[in-house]
Design an enzyme around this catalytic site. Sequence first.
Site, PDB file in Angstrom:
ATOM      1  N   GLY A 177      -7.246   3.380   2.771  1.00 57.64           N
ATOM      2  CA  GLY A 177      -5.944   3.611   2.152  1.00 57.64           C
ATOM      3  C   GLY A 177      -5.104   2.382   1.923  1.00 57.64           C
ATOM      4  O   GLY A 177      -4.120   2.434   1.182  1.00 57.64           O
ATOM      5  N   ASP A 178      -5.470   1.264   2.549  1.00 57.51           N
ATOM      6  CA  ASP A 178      -4.670   0.037   2.377  1.00 57.51           C
ATOM      7  C   ASP A 178      -5.545  -1.196   2.553  1.00 57.51           C
ATOM      8  O   ASP A 178      -5.167  -2.153   3.226  1.00 57.51           O
ATOM      9  CB  ASP A 178      -3.513   0.018   3.375  1.00 57.51           C
ATOM     10  N   ILE A 179      -6.715  -1.164   1.937  1.00 56.97           N
ATOM     11  CA  ILE A 179      -7.610  -2.324   2.032  1.00 56.97           C
ATOM     12  C   ILE A 179      -7.036  -3.477   1.212  1.00 56.97           C
ATOM     13  O   ILE A 179      -6.731  -3.321   0.032  1.00 56.97           O
ATOM     14  CB  ILE A 179      -9.024  -1.975   1.536  1.00 56.97           C
TER      15      ILE A 179
END
Length: 284
Positions: free
Chosen positions: A174-176
């Site tokens: 979700g937040d790479i």
Amino acid sequence: MADNLLQSLPAEWYLSEPELFTETHTSRIIMVRLENGEQAVVKQLNATGMENELRGAHYLEWHDGHGCVRVLKQQDNNLLLEYGGSRTLLDHLNEHGDSSATLIFTDLFQRLQETFRSQKPVSPDFVPLRKQFSSLFKKAEKDRKAGERSIFVDVAAIADRLLDNQRDIQPLHGDIHHENILFGKRGWLVIDPQALLGDPAYDAANMFYNPVERTDLRTDPKRVATMAKIFEDVFRRDRKDYLEFGMAHACLSASWHDEDKNHEERDRSLAVATTIREVLASAA
């Protein structure tokens, strides 16, 4: 300060040398030593973190160290995590270039996909990808009602189509981004997941948007096209999927900044979306 930090940690973990690394709106990150002398990290969640970040630990547990740092222990609001290292993928990019960093990412991303292929059961608390996009849909509806045919309106329609046709739905980080990928004794690992549930193409497409401070890369059509081709070649999936998810993510980020009335960051995000749209148009 160190004594106060130590007293806040579970005594039965036998931790030592606590040092506050950073503090966010959801937690504070404390560097510690394990009983065997190895370095580790405690993520100490506040009330907001307990509500929103425990699912991140479930994501890490789902992977069980495969491509991610491990959750070593958990007690109350304390998460004891494996130390992933101090070198980030951004450090590597700055030293060796964007193409090299992108190839490291694709290798790591393939390792993450192996967990999905193992058909392990999934925790029920991951956030559906459609819910993640709620701010974009809200902004698009607002513009539509105002009679404005904005990029938000156009891209929200694309996002809606993508979300209706997701493939291989699975837990997503979700937040790479480049600073959430660290190099240590076990190689490259991801940290700090947001824990979504959806199409993995969304996770990969986050890379078009990063590194956040490298506007020269994020708004370079050649870089966008090159990264999309690498994704297509390595992941065996049409590059258009990654480009459209990348454009959707950029507009989603812009909608968040618009809600915060941070117009400068909103416009920077929209510049990424516009660049990706140009690449999509040239490939049509």
